[in-house]
Design a protein around this motif. Structure first.
Motif, mmCIF file in Angstrom:
data_model
loop_
_atom_site.group_PDB
_atom_site.id
_atom_site.type_symbol
_atom_site.label_atom_id
_atom_site.label_comp_id
_atom_site.label_asym_id
_atom_site.label_seq_id
_atom_site.Cartn_x
_atom_site.Cartn_y
_atom_site.Cartn_z
ATOM 1 N N GLY A 19 -0.124 17.276 -16.733
ATOM 2 C CA GLY A 19 -1.478 16.996 -16.246
ATOM 3 C C GLY A 19 -1.500 16.903 -14.724
ATOM 4 O O GLY A 19 -2.388 17.458 -14.066
ATOM 5 N N ARG A 20 -0.494 16.201 -14.178
ATOM 6 C CA ARG A 20 -0.407 16.038 -12.711
ATOM 7 C C ARG A 20 -0.199 17.397 -12.022
ATOM 8 O O ARG A 20 -0.859 17.722 -11.045
ATOM 9 C CB ARG A 20 0.765 15.103 -12.379
ATOM 10 N N LEU A 21 0.700 18.195 -12.599
ATOM 11 C CA LEU A 21 0.993 19.512 -12.014
ATOM 12 C C LEU A 21 -0.205 20.455 -12.120
ATOM 13 O O LEU A 21 -0.433 21.277 -11.226
ATOM 14 C CB LEU A 21 2.222 20.132 -12.695
ATOM 15 N N SER A 22 -0.971 20.331 -13.221
ATOM 16 C CA SER A 22 -2.137 21.214 -13.370
ATOM 17 C C SER A 22 -3.216 20.846 -12.338
ATOM 18 O O SER A 22 -3.906 21.721 -11.823
ATOM 19 C CB SER A 22 -2.672 21.190 -14.799
ATOM 20 N N ALA A 23 -3.318 19.544 -12.030
ATOM 21 C CA ALA A 23 -4.264 19.118 -10.980
ATOM 22 C C ALA A 23 -3.818 19.672 -9.631
ATOM 23 O O ALA A 23 -4.638 20.104 -8.812
ATOM 24 C CB ALA A 23 -4.321 17.601 -10.934
ATOM 25 N N LYS A 24 -2.497 19.701 -9.433
ATOM 26 C CA LYS A 24 -1.927 20.246 -8.193
ATOM 27 C C LYS A 24 -2.249 21.750 -8.093
ATOM 28 O O LYS A 24 -2.535 22.266 -7.019
ATOM 29 C CB LYS A 24 -0.402 20.016 -8.225
ATOM 30 N N MET A 25 -2.198 22.432 -9.265
ATOM 31 C CA MET A 25 -2.507 23.867 -9.304
ATOM 32 C C MET A 25 -3.958 24.124 -8.887
ATOM 33 O O MET A 25 -4.233 25.056 -8.144
ATOM 34 C CB MET A 25 -2.291 24.407 -10.731
ATOM 35 N N VAL A 26 -4.861 23.262 -9.384
ATOM 36 C CA VAL A 26 -6.290 23.426 -9.069
ATOM 37 C C VAL A 26 -6.511 23.284 -7.557
ATOM 38 O O VAL A 26 -7.201 24.113 -6.945
ATOM 39 C CB VAL A 26 -7.151 22.388 -9.840
ATOM 40 N N SER A 27 -5.875 22.265 -6.987
ATOM 41 C CA SER A 27 -6.087 22.060 -5.548
ATOM 42 C C SER A 27 -5.463 23.209 -4.740
ATOM 43 O O SER A 27 -6.061 23.666 -3.763
ATOM 44 C CB SER A 27 -5.580 20.690 -5.133
ATOM 45 N N ALA A 28 -4.308 23.716 -5.163
ATOM 46 C CA ALA A 28 -3.660 24.844 -4.468
ATOM 47 C C ALA A 28 -4.525 26.103 -4.585
ATOM 48 O O ALA A 28 -4.628 26.895 -3.637
ATOM 49 C CB ALA A 28 -2.283 25.093 -5.062
ATOM 50 N N GLU A 29 -5.147 26.237 -5.751
ATOM 51 C CA GLU A 29 -6.014 27.400 -5.991
ATOM 52 C C GLU A 29 -7.224 27.366 -5.052
ATOM 53 O O GLU A 29 -7.585 28.371 -4.459
ATOM 54 C CB GLU A 29 -6.466 27.357 -7.449
ATOM 55 N N PHE A 37 -7.922 23.173 -20.158
ATOM 56 C CA PHE A 37 -7.239 23.400 -21.443
ATOM 57 C C PHE A 37 -6.307 22.214 -21.749
ATOM 58 O O PHE A 37 -6.300 21.671 -22.859
ATOM 59 C CB PHE A 37 -6.444 24.720 -21.366
ATOM 60 N N TRP A 38 -5.561 21.813 -20.719
ATOM 61 C CA TRP A 38 -4.603 20.717 -20.934
ATOM 62 C C TRP A 38 -5.304 19.380 -21.185
ATOM 63 O O TRP A 38 -4.875 18.577 -22.014
ATOM 64 C CB TRP A 38 -3.636 20.600 -19.742
ATOM 65 N N GLU A 39 -6.400 19.140 -20.488
ATOM 66 C CA GLU A 39 -7.190 17.921 -20.700
ATOM 67 C C GLU A 39 -7.649 17.816 -22.157
ATOM 68 O O GLU A 39 -7.678 16.751 -22.743
ATOM 69 C CB GLU A 39 -8.429 17.923 -19.781
ATOM 70 N N GLN A 40 -7.978 18.983 -22.713
ATOM 71 C CA GLN A 40 -8.470 19.054 -24.096
ATOM 72 C C GLN A 40 -7.332 18.769 -25.092
ATOM 73 O O GLN A 40 -7.534 18.128 -26.110
ATOM 74 C CB GLN A 40 -8.994 20.462 -24.328
ATOM 75 N N LYS A 41 -6.136 19.252 -24.750
ATOM 76 C CA LYS A 41 -5.016 19.176 -25.708
ATOM 77 C C LYS A 41 -4.248 17.856 -25.658
ATOM 78 O O LYS A 41 -3.580 17.496 -26.632
ATOM 79 C CB LYS A 41 -4.016 20.330 -25.438
ATOM 80 N N ARG A 42 -4.289 17.178 -24.544
ATOM 81 C CA ARG A 42 -3.362 16.060 -24.318
ATOM 82 C C ARG A 42 -3.482 14.930 -25.346
ATOM 83 O O ARG A 42 -2.466 14.359 -25.748
ATOM 84 C CB ARG A 42 -3.461 15.513 -22.892
ATOM 85 N N GLU A 43 -4.694 14.654 -25.791
ATOM 86 C CA GLU A 43 -4.877 13.550 -26.730
ATOM 87 C C GLU A 43 -4.140 13.787 -28.051
ATOM 88 O O GLU A 43 -3.453 12.907 -28.559
ATOM 89 C CB GLU A 43 -6.367 13.337 -26.986
ATOM 90 N N LEU A 44 -4.320 14.989 -28.583
ATOM 91 C CA LEU A 44 -3.673 15.316 -29.863
ATOM 92 C C LEU A 44 -2.147 15.426 -29.686
ATOM 93 O O LEU A 44 -1.374 14.954 -30.524
ATOM 94 C CB LEU A 44 -4.243 16.627 -30.406
ATOM 95 N N LEU A 45 -1.752 16.012 -28.558
ATOM 96 C CA LEU A 45 -0.311 16.169 -28.299
ATOM 97 C C LEU A 45 0.396 14.818 -28.164
ATOM 98 O O LEU A 45 1.563 14.670 -28.525
ATOM 99 C CB LEU A 45 -0.088 16.981 -27.030
ATOM 100 N N ALA A 46 -0.353 13.822 -27.663
ATOM 101 C CA ALA A 46 0.236 12.488 -27.446
ATOM 102 C C ALA A 46 0.751 11.852 -28.735
ATOM 103 O O ALA A 46 1.591 10.955 -28.697
ATOM 104 C CB ALA A 46 -0.782 11.574 -26.793
#
Lengths: 229, 122
Positions: free
Chosen positions: B78-88, B57-66
């Motif tokens: 983005g970094r924290l969401s990648a951390k979430m994926v690995s923790a998951e 979701f964040w990967e999709q939104k980041r360009e427009l949000l920038a």
């Protein structure tokens, strides 16, 4: 070239366009001729424009909105100032007479915080070296000095000498570096064909000319290009 | 008159950019907040794939949000969401929740930046 560099180049290009447009919208004045509001807006625009260029993590939209807002405020302020004298005085200040009837107003000079050295320097820049020559001097809102010399010290005018001078009009640049300046021709009520006719008499072509000025009475100055191949 | 027309066009531009910015940020922040709150309520973390869902979701939104948001904040989420994926994937619940809490804090900051208050004004 790295993506970061491309980002900086693209941002600088965008900012250059927006700031140029903004300054263009504000009017044509030079720095020294600016009203206080214009000076403030120009300084702020230069500061704001620099932020997204230096820090690429800042979104460019923030800078753009701030610049547009400043230009919007400047335009509105200039319109209001034009209509309302009281507001004009508040926003832009008013001209102050620092010399009245040939006498320096020391209180006025203290109020506008200029020294006698500043005053003498500003007078010298206008080609006036004798304080005694001046009847009235105003320190204008933009910081420049307007001077009226005493009638018996001022340069004579043709009218005072009862001379009949014919007005030849302003010399306009009609050719600049081999290019015809159409707006100047229009000002002189001439066409390109008229210009070619004048040049034919001089045995010259447009491309050969570096500078050509022409006034309403038809007097011209022609400078040919150097190293014309 | 020309200058007033220019001022009108500029005012419309300011409004359009501000309105679009606010809409984009609020919509992204609202959805992100909901997704993070769902993660915080999880018991079984691996099968839910909520962390991964947030990452995409964040990967999709980041360009427009920038266009409207400080890029450092976007990258940090983005970094924290990648951390979430690995923790998951490694079923490390505490790490997942820690990253989710940090994201929520940044997201709430973004929302606060959008609101007009004495705090954001000064």
């Amino acid at each position: 070239m790295g993506d970061k560099m491309l980002k900086v180049i693209a941002r600088t290009f965008l900012m250059y366009i927006f700031v140029t447009l903004s300054v263009r919208l504000m009017g044509k004045r030079q720095i020294g001729d600016m009203q206080p509001t214009e000076l403030v807006v120009t300084l702020l625009i230069s500061e704001i424009a620099a932020i997204p260029l230096q820090d690429v993590s800042q979104p460019i939209s923030i800078g753009l909105v701030a610049i547009f807002m400043l230009v919007f405020l400047e335009i509105i302020a200039s319109v209001i100032i034009l209509k309302n004298l009281r507001l004009r005085r508040i926003f832009s200040g008013k001209a102050v007479a620092v010399i009245k009837n040939g006498v320096i107003d020391q209180k006025a000079m203290r109020n506008v915080r200029i020294t006698i050295f500043d005053l003498v320097e500003m007078l010298r820049m206008q080609g006036i070296f004798e304080l005694d020559d001046i009847e009235t001097a105003f320190l204008e809102v933009n910081g420049s000095l307007s001077v009226r010399q005493k009638p018996n010290r001022a340069p004579l005018t043709p009218e005072q000498m009862k001379l009949n001078i014919t007005d030849k009009g302003i010399p306009m640049t009609v050719i600049s570096d081999g290019t015809v300046v159409d707006s100047s021709l229009k000002f002189l009520s001439l066409t390109r064909d008229d210009l070619r006719l004048i040049l034919k008499k001089e045995n010259k072509t447009i491309k050969e000319i570096f500078l050509m000025t022409l006034n309403k009475s038809g007097e011209s100055i022609i400078i040919k290009k150097e190293n014309n191949k | 008159m020309k200058r007033l027309i220019a001022a009108g066009i500029i005012a419309v531009l300011i409004f359009a950019v501000s309105f679009t910015g606010a809409t984009v940020i609020n919509s992204a922040v609202e959805t992100a907040e909901q997704k993070i709150e769902q993660i915080q309520k999880l018991d079984e973390i691996k099968s839910s794939k909520k962390g991964e869902d947030f990452y995409y979701f964040w990967e999709q939104k980041r360009e427009l949000l920038a266009v409207f948001v400080n890029h450092e904040k976007i990258d940090e989420i983005g970094r924290l969401s990648a951390k979430m994926v690995s923790a998951e994937r490694l079923e490390k619940k505490s790490e997942l929740f820690e990253a989710a809490n940090e994201i929520l804090f940044i997201i709430r900051g973004l929302r606060e930046d959008e609101q007009f208050s004495l705090y954001t004004l000064l």
